[in-house]
Scaffold this active site. Structure first.
Site, PDB file in Angstrom:
ATOM      1  N   ASP A 125       4.784  -4.570  -0.452  1.00 26.44           N
ATOM      2  CA  ASP A 125       4.841  -6.049  -1.075  1.00 26.44           C
ATOM      3  C   ASP A 125       6.417  -6.543  -1.386  1.00 26.44           C
ATOM      4  O   ASP A 125       6.854  -5.651  -1.506  1.00 26.44           O
ATOM      5  CB  ASP A 125       3.970  -5.804  -2.299  1.00 26.44           C
ATOM      6  CG  ASP A 125       2.320  -5.723  -1.957  1.00 26.44           C
ATOM      7  OD1 ASP A 125       2.024  -5.965  -0.765  1.00 26.44           O
ATOM      8  OD2 ASP A 125       1.574  -5.273  -2.802  1.00 26.44           O
TER       9      ASP A 125
HETATM   10  N1  URA Z   1      -0.071  -0.576  -1.875  1.00 27.45           N
HETATM   11  C1  URA Z   1       0.272  -1.758  -2.474  1.00 27.45           C
HETATM   12  O1  URA Z   1      -0.413  -2.255  -3.621  1.00 27.45           O
HETATM   13  N2  URA Z   1       1.334  -2.489  -2.270  1.00 27.45           N
HETATM   14  C2  URA Z   1       2.329  -1.848  -1.577  1.00 27.45           C
HETATM   15  O2  URA Z   1       3.307  -2.415  -1.103  1.00 27.45           O
HETATM   16  C3  URA Z   1       1.962  -0.700  -0.909  1.00 27.45           C
HETATM   17  C4  URA Z   1       0.940   0.063  -1.042  1.00 27.45           C
END
Ligand code: URA
Length: 257
Positions: A125
């Site tokens: 993310d």
């Molecule tokens: N899980 C998440 O919630 N976000 C990420 O970026 C990776 C794994």
């Protein structure tokens, strides 16, 4: 709930068409990067008139090539795609794992400038940091992303408050949240202070926003999220925003999965 819960597998195809760099490169470096021979030997190929760029024979060692140029040695087209590169990036917060962004945000490809058309293996993310692999090896990327292969990913997670034993059990037994099933995770509690708890969570699925959604299903918030390991490959001491090529041992490890 963090939206868009399809798995990361499938994003791979998004990357192939659009990732073109216009960087130029000396002809001998390009040829050796394509696995033709050493740079020195490739210079000789050029001087000997064995190399053509876009249909024209080139003999100057100062010749540059750029993406899209058609390069031939002895009448056979060579391609930078034949050189496979494997890179790890310590992704900082504040950049996205896409080739481009309509909002003009920084992408991971702004941080890793190489000649090859690389793409990220899966996604982190915008506000997640840590280990991101990038490659132009579609086969290996597929293998790493396919849920069937249950590749282990380890995250350092800081959550709000102190999850109870019952909550930790839920994570360890597997959770269903907003109609999506999350497989059992390995969870280690590292410490708790100042109304926050540090966990190490290992998952094998690769669903979008999976850690945030798993924690949110407990009624808690993720304060910090960092991936430290994929398939036994560790981020180690790589600084935020820095990248490096994987070494031969690491590549073998991934290929032997
Ligand atoms: N899980 C998440 O919630 N976000 C990420 O970026 C990776 C794994």
């Amino acid at each position: 709930m963090h939206a868009n819960n399809q798995t990361n597998y499938g994003v791979l195809l998004d990357y192939f068409p659009s990732m073109v760099y216009n960087k130029t490169m000396r002809i001998n470096k390009y040829l050796s990067g394509c696995g033709i021979d050493s740079r020195r030997k490739c210079e000789k190929f050029v001087v000997d008139g064995r190399v053509r760029v876009n249909g024209k024979t080139v003999t100057e060692l100062s010749t540059d090539v750029k993406d899209g140029d058609v390069v031939e040695v002895d009448g056979r087209t060579v391609s930078s795609a034949t050189r496979k590169v494997y890179i790890m990036l310590n992704k900082p917060k504040g950049c996205i794992c896409s080739a481009s962004d309509e909002k003009g945000r920084k992408t991971v490809l702004d941080l890793v400038k190489v000649r090859e058309r690389i793409f990220p293996v899966g996604r982190l993310d915008y506000d997640t940091e840590g280990l991101l692999l990038l490659t132009n090896d579609g086969e290996l990327a597929n293998k790493l992303m396919h849920p069937r292969n249950m590749v282990k990913k380890v995250y350092a997670v800081r959550v709000e408050g102190e999850p109870s034993d019952a909550e930790l059990r839920r994570l360890r037994n597997g959770i269903e949240y907003n109609g999506i099933k999350y497989s059992p995770a390995q969870v280690r509690v590292l410490n708790s202070e100042n109304n926050e708890t540090k966990l190490e969570i290992t998952v094998t699925e690769g669903k979008n926003h999976e850690i945030k959604n798993m924690i949110e299903s407990l009624g808690r918030r993720v304060m910090f999220l960092k991936r430290s390991e994929i398939a036994g490959i560790r981020l180690g001491g790589l600084s935020r925003g820095e990248w490096r090529y994987l070494n031969a041992r690491e590549i073998d490890k991934l290929k032997s999965l």
